[in-house]
Design a protein around this motif. Structure first.
Motif, mmCIF file in Angstrom:
data_model
loop_
_atom_site.group_PDB
_atom_site.id
_atom_site.type_symbol
_atom_site.label_atom_id
_atom_site.label_comp_id
_atom_site.label_asym_id
_atom_site.label_seq_id
_atom_site.Cartn_x
_atom_site.Cartn_y
_atom_site.Cartn_z
ATOM 1 N N LEU A 252 0.819 -1.214 0.000
ATOM 2 C CA LEU A 252 0.000 0.000 0.000
ATOM 3 C C LEU A 252 0.854 1.266 0.000
ATOM 4 C CD1 LEU A 252 -2.918 0.593 -0.105
ATOM 5 C CD2 LEU A 252 -3.068 0.401 2.341
ATOM 6 N N PRO A 253 1.868 1.362 0.865
ATOM 7 C CA PRO A 253 2.683 2.581 0.822
ATOM 8 C C PRO A 253 3.343 2.774 -0.545
ATOM 9 C CG PRO A 253 3.198 1.293 2.769
ATOM 10 C CD PRO A 253 2.317 0.452 1.933
ATOM 11 N N ILE B 104 2.211 1.729 -3.426
ATOM 12 C CA ILE B 104 1.197 2.144 -4.393
ATOM 13 C C ILE B 104 0.977 3.645 -4.275
ATOM 14 C CG2 ILE B 104 -1.234 1.954 -5.019
ATOM 15 C CD1 ILE B 104 -1.146 -0.918 -4.292
ATOM 16 N N MET B 105 0.980 4.123 -3.039
ATOM 17 C CA MET B 105 0.781 5.560 -2.845
ATOM 18 C C MET B 105 1.950 6.340 -3.441
ATOM 19 S SD MET B 105 -0.573 5.575 1.017
ATOM 20 C CE MET B 105 -1.971 4.614 1.515
#
Lengths: 636, 251
Positions: free
Chosen positions: B190-191, B193-194
């Motif tokens: 997730l990080p 992807i951000m």
């Protein structure tokens, strides 16, 4: 337990000790959300029979352990934990090194409610010239992949949210053109006056609409992350919800870390909204932890299981906008349920069957009832010559007004079907779910911007059209506790005469899982074999749901007591889970000694939650598997 | 050394495809698309080489319609440093892709080009070989193990061939296509992807690269395989021989 065993052989003694502590869930967080490999799964049951017991160098028994010895190991762990003292937030070793990202609002679930809340938040921010960071996590591989619904859509909430939805090309094209209601007998169909008023409504694919809502949300700056499953609720020291944590990815079936292991991520929000849909796994935990049912309308929630297929039929048989509902055959008068048949565009037809989960006969197989229904002489001709495109299943709320829980808890709120705003007589819940998301967004904005209490959401709900609508609809479903014909009669009374102004509010019957009669009191039902043209066997249908999970992960269906299937479910209820599951996850197979044992094919799961609801002893707990798995609905 | 990885956006492997009613192709609207699994493996290998210090940069490249950007973002989230999107709507055949990639290689000058062995939608298994041919570079296809020797500028590639495993030594620069057993691709966290949202994606068109996209191939018709016919239970060996001879014409 399992993870400890396999990794301790690799790690140093000290770290294996700390590993064991962090694995075991803290005592205050009962039923802790990330309670992994401590519970056995079908996998361990099977291998437990064949594998011998051995010990690793720390003296702990190596996986796989025999089921009978399960408790013995459990107590060993508790001793270890007592030595060092469990801590609240450690539910997995990886939580020690989990990254934490902060948002203003974290929304769990990119469905109609979650996305409407996100969109409304961003719209309200724009109107007030401020900004709030909004993050939506979705366990499906893409937005809309886990969305399944009939669906005859009432655009009331969408008109309020995005008034220009038509210009913005929302996938809402087919207005309802006809509304039929039939009572079926085995060979005939009797037309009854339609209790619905679908003027102004549309036949849509909710999955497509949600996809579109996702694009709209992203345009407004909402961050949506599909493929990430929220598996754990994060609390601060005062028991306030401060966010969620996603699943660890790359964990093997025995609990060890694979090459591509990634620890979950903590998403912390000043406000957390749970929009997981019917029987949301985290929402249920919140509801029980904060006693939200008692604080709300008070009654337990009741459910139904809906199984749906989308077909492409021949041009001459297709009538866009045609809406049909049936009741009666093949269900008996004691079982509430019926079918729906909606004609969408492009020669596609949505056909489905809904069975209330408070059915009594444990031999009932909702999937087979659906296949049987398709053979009715009034239905079969439509499907002949057509192709089945997609298949899926999902449970839905039937509790209505009486079962609405108090939706606000310290740190957030529950919206959409996770709370339960479906209007049963109308058979519509998308519009109320969206509206509940929008109302929550308004309250959340005021909480974050002005500091007003989030409890205002409850007041806003009670003053909204959701409340009026559900109040007027409250007596229809409970009337069917008395049987099909009394139910129809009472519904007729309610609809034509009382018009929602009855001075009474009927109560629900027993909770769904308690309503199952013992197998010895019921007759097994003989279902016809599928013909492969109009009706199909389960594997063929399942294939059409595009469901998939990485096989090498711990089974996400956890048995609180692994002995119960063989001690209770099978002998007393004839293993109902092998019948109500629309994905054949549960199977009783004989082992070498001829004993029937429960086998859990977790890979097939459609995330419908029927097992979590209907298991007689509430022994099966549905937990969220690795993000990105599950069905892949596109036109459902 | 720079590594260029070519990735393709295809129908997701878990989706059940069906043929369009007009038989012109496979239904791809309203269907989940993702990165070709072999391309994921290729990207993972490039990232591992970079993480071991033998490469300085990983560039992900994709040719296709606007939505390819999503696939490139996934690549960036996995760890690629930069991405290049060559925009083209319409059917693309391996030779056109190879020509476009050759133009990009001439511009970017990577030391290694890694691709998936084939795409799961057309199963052509041609692009890697064609690029190597156009560039006149050595190729190691169906790689199940890749070992880079920086100093000697040599790549040792173990290939999965019909008879077993073949080991080749390739002088760099070279083209490698990856097979299934090479590695297990990482999850995009997730990080990451951000962070990937802010990484640059360069946009180009085939015209910018002086490549004319035309093909000598045309797909005339796509059909489903014929439905399996029911078997026939025979009563004697003579009947079997008779059927094999006169009906199936196999003897």
């Amino acid at each position: 337990m399992l993870r400890l065993i396999s990794s301790s052989s690799k790690s140093k003694p000290y770290s294996s000790l700390s590993y064991s502590i962090s694995i075991h869930s803290p005592s205050n967080n009962n039923n802790s959300d990330n309670n992994p490999k401590f519970f056995s799964s079908g996998f361990s049951i099977n291998s437990a029979i064949t594998a011998p017991l051995s010990q690793n160098r720390n003296g702990f028994p190596k996986f796989p352990a025999k089921i009978a010895d399960f408790d013995q190991y459990g107590s060993r762990f508790r001793r270890v934990q007592d030595l060092v003292g469990g801590t609240r937030n450690f539910s997995s070793e990886s939580s020690l090194c989990r990254e934490s990202i902060n948002y203003d609002v974290v929304i769990v679930g990119a469905g109609p409610a979650g996305l409407s809340a996100a969109i409304k938040l961003k719209q309200t921010c724009k109107e007030n010239d401020v900004d709030l960071s909004v993050c939506v996590v979705e366990k499906g591989a893409e937005v809309g992949a886990h969305v399944l619904s009939g669906n005859v859509f009432e655009p009331r909430a969408l008109d309020e949210l995005i008034p220009k939805w038509k210009e913005e090309e929302a996938p809402i094209h087919v207005p309802v053109s006809s509304d039929k209601f039939w009572l079926l007998s085995k060979t005939r169909a009797f037309s009854l006056p339609s209790p619905f008023n679908n003027k102004g409504n549309y036949v849509i694919s909710l999955s497509q609409l949600v996809r579109w809502l996702g694009h709209k949300a992203e345009e407004l700056g909402v961050e949506i992350y599909p493929g990430f499953a929220a598996s754990e609720i994060l609390y601060d020291t005062s028991d306030k919800v401060i966010g969620i944590a996603t699943n660890d990815m790359g964990v093997a079936k025995d609990g060890s870390k694979k090459d591509n292991f990634q620890p979950g991520v903590e998403l912390k929000g000043k406000v957390t909204l749970f929009a997981e849909g019917c029987r949301g796994s985290l929402s249920e935990k919140i509801i029980s932890k904060f006693n939200l049912r008692e604080k709300g309308q008070g009654q337990h929630q009741t459910y139904a299981l809906g199984i749906k297929e989308v077909w492409e039929v021949s041009e001459d048989k297709h009538e866009a906008g045609s809406v049909l509902h049936t009741i009666g055959w093949p269900l008996n008068h004691k079982t509430y349920g019926g079918s729906f048949l909606y004609h969408m565009k492009d020669r596609q037809v949505a056909i489905g069957f809904v069975v209330a989960l408070n059915y009594h006969n444990p031999f009932l197989n909702p999937y087979e009832e659906f296949q049987k229904f398709k053979h009715h002489p009034a239905i079969k001709p439509l499907l002949e010559g057509g192709t089945a495109l997609e298949y899926g299943a999902r449970t839905l709320n039937e509790g209505g007004y009486q079962s609405i829980p108090y939706p606000v808890f310290p740190g957030g709120a529950i919206i959409g079907c996770s709370a339960g705003f479906l209007n049963v007589p109308k058979i519509k819940g998308s519009h109320t779910a969206m509206k509940s998301g929008m109302l929550a967004a308004e309250s959340v904005f005021r909480t974050l911007h002005e500091g007003s209490p989030l409890e205002a959401f409850w007041e806003n709900l009670r003053n909204s059209w959701i409340w009026k609508e559900l109040y007027n609809a409250r007596n229809y479903r409970p009337a069917f506790e008395y049987g099909l014909y009394p139910g129809l009669a009472l519904s007729g009374l309610e609809h034509y005469i009382m018009r929602g102004k009855s001075p009474w509010t009927l109560k629900h019957g027993k909770p769904d899982h308690e309503a199952t009669d013992e197998a010895q009191m019921c007759k097994p039902i003989d279902y016809p074999k599928p013909d492969g043209i109009v009706s199909f066997d389960m594997p063929t249908s399942l294939y059409r749901s595009n469901t998939n999970h990485d096989h090498d992960q711990p089974a996400h269906l956890r048995l609180t007591d692994p002995k119960i299937p063989e001690l209770v479910n099978l002998p007393i209820y004839a293993g109902p889970e092998s019948r109500y599951c629309p994905a054949r996850v549960y199977e009783y197979t004989s082992d070498e000694s001829g004993q029937l044992k429960l086998q859990i094919n977790a890979q097939n799961c459609l995330h419908c939650k029927a097992c979590d609801i209907k298991d007689p002893k509430q022994n099966i707990k549905w937990t969220v598997p690795e993000g990105g798995g599950g069905p892949g609905y596109t036109v459902m | 050394m720079k590594i260029m990885v070519a990735i393709k956006r295809v129908v997701d492997y878990a989706v059940k495809i069906r043929v369009k009613p007009d038989k012109s192709g496979v239904e791809t609207s309203n269907v989940k698309m993702s990165m070709n699994p072999f391309c994921e493996i290729a990207l993972e290998e490039a990232l591992r080489i970079k993480e071991s210090g033998r490469a300085s940069e990983v560039v992900a490249v994709s040719v296709g319609p606007t939505q390819c950007v999503d696939t490139l973002r996934t690549g960036l989230a996995m760890g690629a440093d930069r991405a290049i999107h060559v925009e083209h709507t319409g059917t693309l055949y391996p030779l056109s892709i190879a020509k476009i990639l050759k133009a990009l290689v001439d511009a970017e000058k990577p030391g290694l080009v890694i691709l998936g062995k084939q795409a799961i939608d057309d199963d052509c298994n041609q692009t890697g070989q064609m690029i190597a041919g156009l560039l006149k570079w050595p190729q190691g296809t169906f790689a199940s193990k890749v070992v880079l020797d920086e100093e000697n500028k040599v790549a040792t590639v173990e290939r999965e061939v019909d008879g077993g495993l073949e080991t080749l030594c390739l002088d760099l620069p070279a083209v490698i296509t990856t097979d299934l057993r090479l590695n297990q691709p990482r999850y995009a966290t997730l990080p990451n992807i951000m962070k990937a949202k802010s990484k640059p994606i360069k946009k180009l068109t085939p015209q910018d690269l002086n490549v004319e996209v035309k093909s000598d191939l045309e797909v005339v018709q796509v059909m489903e395989p014929p439905k399996r016919k029911a078997g026939v239970v025979l009563s004697s060996v003579d009947e079997l021989i008779d059927k094999l001879k006169n009906e199936a014409h196999v003897i």
